[in-house]
Motif scaffolding. Sequence first.
Motif, PDB file in Angstrom:
ATOM      1  N   VAL A   5       0.861  -1.171   0.000  1.00 41.16           N
ATOM      2  CA  VAL A   5       0.000   0.000   0.000  1.00 41.16           C
ATOM      3  C   VAL A   5       0.903   1.228   0.000  1.00 41.16           C
ATOM      4  O   VAL A   5       1.763   1.376   0.865  1.00 41.16           O
ATOM      5  CB  VAL A   5      -0.936   0.019   1.231  1.00 41.16           C
ATOM      6  N   LEU A   7       1.327   5.480  -0.463  1.00 40.51           N
ATOM      7  CA  LEU A   7       0.708   6.799  -0.414  1.00 40.51           C
ATOM      8  C   LEU A   7       1.631   7.782  -1.114  1.00 40.51           C
ATOM      9  O   LEU A   7       2.810   7.878  -0.770  1.00 40.51           O
ATOM     10  CB  LEU A   7       0.477   7.238   1.039  1.00 40.51           C
ATOM     11  N   CYS A  32      -2.351   2.197  -4.701  1.00 44.86           N
ATOM     12  CA  CYS A  32      -1.899   3.580  -4.548  1.00 44.86           C
ATOM     13  C   CYS A  32      -3.013   4.469  -4.007  1.00 44.86           C
ATOM     14  O   CYS A  32      -4.151   4.397  -4.468  1.00 44.86           O
ATOM     15  CB  CYS A  32      -1.453   4.145  -5.894  1.00 44.86           C
ATOM     16  N   HIS A  33      -2.666   5.283  -3.043  1.00 43.83           N
ATOM     17  CA  HIS A  33      -3.556   6.311  -2.515  1.00 43.83           C
ATOM     18  C   HIS A  33      -2.865   7.651  -2.731  1.00 43.83           C
ATOM     19  O   HIS A  33      -1.637   7.723  -2.763  1.00 43.83           O
ATOM     20  CB  HIS A  33      -3.823   6.105  -1.021  1.00 43.83           C
ATOM     21  N   LEU A  45      -3.332   9.042   7.148  1.00 46.18           N
ATOM     22  CA  LEU A  45      -2.506   8.102   7.911  1.00 46.18           C
ATOM     23  C   LEU A  45      -2.978   7.987   9.363  1.00 46.18           C
ATOM     24  O   LEU A  45      -3.022   6.893   9.918  1.00 46.18           O
ATOM     25  CB  LEU A  45      -1.037   8.532   7.870  1.00 46.18           C
ATOM     26  N   LEU A  50      -5.267   3.282   5.792  1.00 47.05           N
ATOM     27  CA  LEU A  50      -4.469   2.789   4.680  1.00 47.05           C
ATOM     28  C   LEU A  50      -3.667   1.532   4.963  1.00 47.05           C
ATOM     29  O   LEU A  50      -3.532   0.681   4.103  1.00 47.05           O
ATOM     30  CB  LEU A  50      -3.492   3.886   4.213  1.00 47.05           C
ATOM     31  N   CYS A  52      -0.447   1.711   5.406  1.00 49.38           N
ATOM     32  CA  CYS A  52       0.547   2.122   4.420  1.00 49.38           C
ATOM     33  C   CYS A  52       1.914   1.458   4.631  1.00 49.38           C
ATOM     34  O   CYS A  52       2.398   1.355   5.750  1.00 49.38           O
ATOM     35  CB  CYS A  52       0.681   3.646   4.515  1.00 49.38           C
ATOM     36  N   ILE A  55       5.694   5.702   1.777  1.00 51.90           N
ATOM     37  CA  ILE A  55       5.155   7.010   1.427  1.00 51.90           C
ATOM     38  C   ILE A  55       6.115   7.702   0.463  1.00 51.90           C
ATOM     39  O   ILE A  55       7.318   7.763   0.723  1.00 51.90           O
ATOM     40  CB  ILE A  55       4.990   7.896   2.686  1.00 51.90           C
TER      41      ILE A  55
END
Length: 128
Positions: A5, A7, A32-33, A45, A50, A52, A55
């Motif tokens: 994941v 960001l 992808c965000h 976040l 997410l 994540c 980043i």
Amino acid sequence: MANKVILLVDDDRDDQELFEEAMAIVDSSAVCHFASDGEEGLSMLEDNLLGCHIIFLDLNMPKMNGKQFLAEIKQHKVLSKIPIVIFTTSQREKDSVETANMGAAHFLTKPSSFGELCKQLAGILSIE
């Protein structure tokens, strides 16, 4: 292994779209965000929506810029463990050194070609 994941915090829509297209080629399972500034990225976040893994962070953005975002995230116990890749048009050594000292894992200058972007992303994903 779970899908990565990612960001991307970047206020440029064109850069977001190019990044997404390149990531689809480099790792089609990656999710992808996108956040258009540091404040939006931080709230995404902090809401923990997410999960994540990495980043990518632009430096020049409105509201909260990349360095402010980096400083904020490094104060969070959990979020500070997420690797941050500075992803900027800046080629200034000073920015690279400063963000590394602040805890950024990598510094990428946005490439001028799509092929180079794919190559850079593949390189980062192979070490993170």
